[in-house]
Design a protein around this motif. Structure first.
Motif, PDB file in Angstrom:
ATOM      1  N   VAL A   1       0.882  -1.255   0.113  1.00 27.44           N
ATOM      2  CA  VAL A   1       0.072  -0.029  -0.071  1.00 27.44           C
ATOM      3  C   VAL A   1       0.897   1.113   0.061  1.00 27.44           C
ATOM      4  N   LEU A   2       1.846   1.160   0.789  1.00 26.67           N
ATOM      5  CA  LEU A   2       2.661   2.429   0.728  1.00 26.67           C
ATOM      6  C   LEU A   2       3.394   2.774  -0.373  1.00 26.67           C
ATOM      7  N   ALA A   3       3.974   1.474  -1.249  1.00 32.70           N
ATOM      8  CA  ALA A   3       4.544   1.635  -2.549  1.00 32.70           C
ATOM      9  C   ALA A   3       3.598   2.093  -3.532  1.00 32.70           C
ATOM     10  N   LEU A   4       2.162   1.611  -3.494  1.00 24.09           N
ATOM     11  CA  LEU A   4       1.201   2.182  -4.373  1.00 24.09           C
ATOM     12  C   LEU A   4       1.120   3.452  -4.298  1.00 24.09           C
TER      13      LEU A   4
ATOM     14  N   ALA B   1       3.319   5.841  -3.227  1.00 28.11           N
ATOM     15  CA  ALA B   1       4.383   6.372  -3.819  1.00 28.11           C
ATOM     16  C   ALA B   1       4.537   6.391  -5.382  1.00 28.11           C
ATOM     17  N   PHE B   2       4.195   5.244  -6.016  1.00 27.97           N
ATOM     18  CA  PHE B   2       4.452   4.945  -7.400  1.00 27.97           C
ATOM     19  C   PHE B   2       3.365   4.805  -8.227  1.00 27.97           C
ATOM     20  N   GLY B   3       2.116   4.621  -7.654  1.00 30.43           N
ATOM     21  CA  GLY B   3       0.951   4.091  -8.266  1.00 30.43           C
ATOM     22  C   GLY B   3       0.868   2.714  -8.739  1.00 30.43           C
ATOM     23  N   ILE B   4      -0.242   2.381  -9.612  1.00 28.11           N
ATOM     24  CA  ILE B   4      -0.146   0.975  -9.726  1.00 28.11           C
ATOM     25  C   ILE B   4       0.639   0.538 -10.897  1.00 28.11           C
ATOM     26  N   GLY B   5       1.187  -0.557 -10.562  1.00 31.93           N
ATOM     27  CA  GLY B   5       2.110  -1.207 -11.854  1.00 31.93           C
ATOM     28  C   GLY B   5       3.091  -2.029 -11.262  1.00 31.93           C
ATOM     29  N   ALA B   6       4.239  -2.153 -11.900  1.00 30.96           N
ATOM     30  CA  ALA B   6       5.411  -3.336 -11.500  1.00 30.96           C
ATOM     31  C   ALA B   6       6.284  -2.659 -10.224  1.00 30.96           C
ATOM     32  N   LYS B   7       6.411  -1.290 -10.330  1.00 29.65           N
ATOM     33  CA  LYS B   7       7.324  -0.786  -9.273  1.00 29.65           C
ATOM     34  C   LYS B   7       7.002  -0.985  -7.696  1.00 29.65           C
ATOM     35  N   PRO B   8       5.580  -0.929  -7.797  1.00 35.81           N
ATOM     36  CA  PRO B   8       5.013  -1.225  -6.126  1.00 35.81           C
ATOM     37  C   PRO B   8       5.532  -2.545  -5.590  1.00 35.81           C
ATOM     38  N   ALA B   9       5.143  -3.531  -6.602  1.00 38.08           N
ATOM     39  CA  ALA B   9       5.287  -5.037  -6.620  1.00 38.08           C
ATOM     40  C   ALA B   9       6.781  -5.226  -6.394  1.00 38.08           C
ATOM     41  N   TYR B  10       7.592  -4.967  -7.039  1.00 40.35           N
ATOM     42  CA  TYR B  10       9.173  -5.062  -6.837  1.00 40.35           C
ATOM     43  C   TYR B  10       9.801  -4.579  -5.607  1.00 40.35           C
ATOM     44  N   LEU B  11       9.185  -3.121  -5.343  1.00 39.33           N
ATOM     45  CA  LEU B  11       9.808  -2.710  -3.996  1.00 39.33           C
ATOM     46  C   LEU B  11       9.138  -3.412  -2.617  1.00 39.33           C
ATOM     47  N   ALA B  12       8.035  -3.847  -2.924  1.00 36.68           N
ATOM     48  CA  ALA B  12       7.583  -4.741  -1.746  1.00 36.68           C
ATOM     49  C   ALA B  12       8.361  -6.054  -1.774  1.00 36.68           C
ATOM     50  N   LEU B  13       8.512  -6.625  -2.857  1.00 35.87           N
ATOM     51  CA  LEU B  13       9.257  -7.870  -2.562  1.00 35.87           C
ATOM     52  C   LEU B  13      10.647  -7.797  -2.154  1.00 35.87           C
ATOM     53  N   VAL B  14      11.210  -6.690  -2.670  1.00 30.12           N
ATOM     54  CA  VAL B  14      12.703  -6.117  -2.028  1.00 30.12           C
ATOM     55  C   VAL B  14      12.659  -6.061  -0.588  1.00 30.12           C
ATOM     56  N   ALA B  15      11.525  -5.326  -0.106  1.00 26.19           N
ATOM     57  CA  ALA B  15      11.640  -5.058   1.093  1.00 26.19           C
ATOM     58  C   ALA B  15      11.359  -6.049   2.002  1.00 26.19           C
ATOM     59  N   LEU B  16      10.565  -7.123   1.530  1.00 25.21           N
ATOM     60  CA  LEU B  16      10.409  -8.381   2.238  1.00 25.21           C
ATOM     61  C   LEU B  16      11.521  -9.456   2.170  1.00 25.21           C
ATOM     62  N   ALA B  17      12.283  -9.230   0.990  1.00 23.89           N
ATOM     63  CA  ALA B  17      13.687 -10.267   0.886  1.00 23.89           C
ATOM     64  C   ALA B  17      14.598  -9.913   1.714  1.00 23.89           C
ATOM     65  N   VAL B  18      14.981  -8.554   2.159  1.00 25.08           N
ATOM     66  CA  VAL B  18      16.193  -8.083   2.671  1.00 25.08           C
ATOM     67  C   VAL B  18      16.346  -8.482   4.064  1.00 25.08           C
ATOM     68  N   PRO B  19      15.319  -8.444   4.882  1.00 25.28           N
ATOM     69  CA  PRO B  19      15.615  -9.051   6.527  1.00 25.28           C
ATOM     70  C   PRO B  19      16.102 -10.480   6.317  1.00 25.28           C
TER      71      PRO B  19
END
Length: 151
Positions: A79-82, A84-102
């Motif tokens: 939701v936060l990425a949406l 910031a960037f709207g609907i598209g591939a960027k929010p999903a990509y950023l969410a996946l990266v944020a979940l994979a880093v920890p």
């Protein structure tokens, strides 16, 4: 009609297997996005975890900060990425990266810290430089724990 029967009919419809919106196309997009997000998370978290784990300084802070990322629900990140960037591939990509880093950061740090200090000392006794000892001794021994975080 049961739900499973409806699902089976949907999957057996040939129209869903062709074209730009077809299942193979969407599956390919999913695999590419997941792979790119995982590669980005590895590029971000692995060096930080290696350095912090090798030196043992600042690791507690980094682990606690990355664990906060684990506590945030994935939907909230999306939701936060949406926003910031709207609907598209960027929010999903950023969410996946944020979940994979920890998990990658945590496991890399833990794997490096769990290497036996006697083995580090033996590497230095054999004349290995710090980088050589890290790459030839510590990293191979920590690799199973690191790969568990990447998985």
């Amino acid at each position: 009609m049961s739900f499973l029967l409806q699902v089976a009919r949907w999957f057996s419809d040939p129209a869903h297997w062709r074209g730009y919106d077809g299942i193979p196309q969407r599956l390919g997009e999913h695999v590419v996005m997941s792979g790119a997000a995982t590669a980005t998370a590895i590029a971000l978290a692995l060096p930080v975890g290696l350095v912090l784990g090798h030196y043992g300084r600042g690791g507690a802070l980094a682990i606690n900060v990355s664990n906060v990322g684990r506590a945030v629900p994935s939907f909230a990140i999306l939701v936060l990425a949406l926003e910031a960037f709207g609907i598209g591939a960027k929010p999903a990509y950023l969410a996946l990266v944020a979940l994979a880093v920890p998990p990658i950061l945590t496991n890399t740090y833990a794997g490096m810290r769990d290497v036996d200090p006697a083995l580090r000392e033996a590497a230095r006794g054999l004349g290995m430089r710090e980088l050589q000892a890290t790459l030839r001794i510590e990293l191979p021994l920590a690799l199973p724990v690191i790969m568990a975080g990447i998985r």
